[in-house]
Design a protein around this motif. Structure first.
Motif, PDB file in Angstrom:
ATOM      1  N   ILE A 193      11.856  -4.580  -4.627  1.00 41.36           N
ATOM      2  CA  ILE A 193      11.508  -5.709  -5.515  1.00 41.36           C
ATOM      3  C   ILE A 193      10.921  -6.856  -4.686  1.00 41.36           C
ATOM      4  CG2 ILE A 193      12.467  -7.465  -7.088  1.00 41.36           C
ATOM      5  CD1 ILE A 193      14.394  -5.281  -8.124  1.00 41.36           C
ATOM      6  N   LYS A 194      11.503  -7.106  -3.522  1.00 39.68           N
ATOM      7  CA  LYS A 194      10.985  -8.181  -2.655  1.00 39.68           C
ATOM      8  C   LYS A 194       9.563  -7.859  -2.200  1.00 39.68           C
ATOM      9  CE  LYS A 194      15.040 -10.035  -0.384  1.00 39.68           C
ATOM     10  NZ  LYS A 194      15.830  -9.881   0.815  1.00 39.68           N
ATOM     11  N   LEU A 195       9.354  -6.595  -1.862  1.00 38.37           N
ATOM     12  CA  LEU A 195       8.017  -6.175  -1.414  1.00 38.37           C
ATOM     13  C   LEU A 195       6.990  -6.423  -2.525  1.00 38.37           C
ATOM     14  CD1 LEU A 195       6.450  -4.721   0.865  1.00 38.37           C
ATOM     15  CD2 LEU A 195       7.045  -2.558  -0.212  1.00 38.37           C
TER      16      LEU A 195
ATOM     17  N   GLY B 282       0.816  -1.215   0.000  1.00 46.07           N
ATOM     18  CA  GLY B 282       0.000   0.000   0.000  1.00 46.07           C
ATOM     19  C   GLY B 282       0.850   1.266   0.000  1.00 46.07           C
ATOM     20  N   GLU B 283       2.094   1.152   0.451  1.00 47.26           N
ATOM     21  CA  GLU B 283       2.972   2.326   0.507  1.00 47.26           C
ATOM     22  C   GLU B 283       3.747   2.547  -0.797  1.00 47.26           C
ATOM     23  OE1 GLU B 283       5.503   2.436   4.080  1.00 47.26           O
ATOM     24  OE2 GLU B 283       4.102   1.026   4.968  1.00 47.26           O
TER      25      GLU B 283
ATOM     26  N   GLY C 251       1.826   6.138  -2.615  1.00 50.22           N
ATOM     27  CA  GLY C 251       2.857   6.487  -1.629  1.00 50.22           C
ATOM     28  C   GLY C 251       3.905   7.427  -2.223  1.00 50.22           C
ATOM     29  N   ARG C 252       4.817   7.895  -1.371  1.00 45.99           N
ATOM     30  CA  ARG C 252       5.902   8.765  -1.875  1.00 45.99           C
ATOM     31  C   ARG C 252       6.973   7.900  -2.529  1.00 45.99           C
ATOM     32  NH1 ARG C 252       6.834  13.896   0.299  1.00 45.99           N
ATOM     33  NH2 ARG C 252       9.073  13.613   0.073  1.00 45.99           N
ATOM     34  N   PRO C 253       7.558   8.361  -3.645  1.00 46.23           N
ATOM     35  CA  PRO C 253       8.644   7.567  -4.252  1.00 46.23           C
ATOM     36  C   PRO C 253       9.784   7.389  -3.247  1.00 46.23           C
ATOM     37  CG  PRO C 253       8.005   9.400  -5.677  1.00 46.23           C
ATOM     38  CD  PRO C 253       7.270   9.586  -4.389  1.00 46.23           C
ATOM     39  N   ILE C 254      10.367   6.202  -3.242  1.00 40.93           N
ATOM     40  CA  ILE C 254      11.448   5.945  -2.281  1.00 40.93           C
ATOM     41  C   ILE C 254      12.698   6.766  -2.616  1.00 40.93           C
ATOM     42  CG2 ILE C 254      12.384   3.855  -3.420  1.00 40.93           C
ATOM     43  CD1 ILE C 254      11.999   3.420   0.101  1.00 40.93           C
TER      44      ILE C 254
END
Ligand code: T4K
Length: 394
Positions: A384-386, A8-9, A15-18
């Motif tokens: 990527i794992k998320l 969801g993030e 969500g905001r870009p990491i």
């Protein structure tokens, strides 16, 4: 940087870009500006900026020593290096090359009136498949130009034997492979010639630039003359040549970066190993890593995605990563054979390149190389794992 805890993030979900500052694939890594300046000052003081200047000559000697070859001839870029090599070899007819490579090769062949014949690749190495190449050789074939893709050496001996048998020229596209080594020597000493790119995004760069490496000194001399309009002495033109001379400013950058190449390789390796460590066991995602058969420059983080096991397609993953500021690229989608200038002619031959098509649909390049921070690489892996964990599992 706070790591995202749930799908969801993700930025794609609002969500905001990491990464606020986007991470590019193979951002240039350069020596300190003062090192570049030191070299360039020599040209400045000599008031000599191009036309076989002292820095170009020094850079060529240093490349020859590094690669262990008889001659390196610097040019304005990798594409002109290939063009001059093809002209020097006086080729006319068909040239076999992979479609899974940068389109520059097919383009220059076509512009020179040569006929590109696209050949399939090996699914394990992603390099030109010698068996498929053998099947395409006809009495019109004059040369083969395989690419050491993502720095992995081609099946050099097999291709050399094939070309020797059919009396064909073998020119390697080594744009990705500076600093890569086989058990018999550095990439650069094989075939009739090997052509390198020194573009800003390459492992060793000179802003723009390229060079031909060869053990054929006569070939090197012809290329050297033809990069300078064909002049062999003052007022003496031996052949029609062009202007493909590298400037002193570019050579200064190349020399400064060559001084740092040991650390460039170490930094790129640290980044690559971070990806290997954190992505190594995600089902469906395979990194094209080095193996015991060669030593890599670790410049490219090339992956293939099996969507049936990962849960989403390569294109969807690229879209999700891009939203996070991770600008993974789909090189070399859709394959040169499917690009506009070549698609019609290719389909008329009713040939097919099943492995190339599959790889073009599934492969992506992640941000890597010496300029990529290993901590950032770890964050990319966590995203990527998320994404993988968020996919419904059977
Ligand atoms: N053979 C092979 C196998 C090649 O890959 C290439 C070139 C050649 C032959 C021909 O060699 P050259 O004639 O180029 O010397 C780029 C490059 O222009 C090209 O040199 C390269 N291959 C090709 C794979 O990539 P684009 O259109 O994808 O570049 P661009 O502008 O999207 O930049 C690539 C990435 O680098 C982006 O993520 C942005 C980043 N970037 C780029 C530049 C120029 C930076 O961060 N800083 C920069 O200064 O073609």
């Amino acid at each position: 940087m706070s790591i995202k805890m749930s799908a969801g993030e993700l930025a794609i979900n609002g969500g905001r870009p990491i990464f606020e500052k986007p991470l590019h694939v193979n951002k240039p890594y350069s020596a300190e500006r003062s090192k570049y300046q030191e070299y360039f000052d020599r040209a400045w003081h000599a008031e000599w900026f191009t036309n076989d200047g002292q820095l170009v000559r020094e850079f060529e000697k240093r490349l020859e020593l590094y690669l262990g070859v008889e001659a390196c001839v610097l040019t304005t870029n990798g594409t002109t290096a290939l063009e001059l090599t093809l002209r020097a070899l006086k080729l006319q007819g068909e040239v076999i090359l992979p479609a899974y490579t940068f389109v520059s090769t097919a383009n220059i062949l076509t512009l020179m009136g040569l006929n590109p014949i696209f050949c399939d690749i090996d699914p394990d190495t992603l390099n030109l498949c010698p068996k498929a190449c053998a099947a395409l050789i006809s009495d019109r074939t004059v040369a083969v130009i395989p690419t050491h893709i993502w720095g992995r050496p081609c099946a050099i001996e097999e291709l050399q034997a094939l070309c020797d048998h059919h009396d064909l020229k073998l020119i390697f596209d080594s744009a990705h492979a500076f600093g890569c080594k086989t058990p018999t020597g550095f990439i650069g000493g094989f075939g009739h010639a090997e052509v390198f790119s020194l573009h800003a995004t390459k492992s060793l760069h000179s802003f723009e630039g390229g060079f031909v490496a060869t053990n054929d000194v006569d070939l090197a001399e012809t290329i050297r003359v033809s990069r300078n309009f064909g002049f062999t002495a003052l007022d003496l033109v031996e052949m029609p040549g062009t202007n493909a001379k590298m400037s002193e400013s570019h050579a200064a950058m190349g020399l400064a970066n060559l001084d740092e190449f040991g650390s460039i390789k170490r930094r790129a390796r640290a980044c690559f190993e971070t990806y290997m460590k954190h992505l190594g066991d995600i089902p469906g995602l395979s990194l094209s890593g080095p193996d015991s058969s060669f030593s890599s420059n670790y410049h490219y983080v090339a992956a293939t995605l099996d969507s049936s096991r990962f849960g989403i397609t390569r294109d969807d993953l690229v879209t999700i990563l891009s939203a996070e500021g991770i600008l993974a690229r789909r090189y070399f989608y859709p394959g040169s054979h499917r690009l506009k200038p070549y698609a019609d002619a290719f389909s008329q031959t009713q040939r097919s390149l099943p492995v190339t098509d599959m790889v073009c649909a599934d492969s992506l390049i992640l941000p890597g190389g010496a300029a990529m921070d290993s901590q950032d690489a770890q964050t990319v892996c966590e995203i990527i794992k998320l994404v993988f964990d968020a996919q419904p599992k059977p």
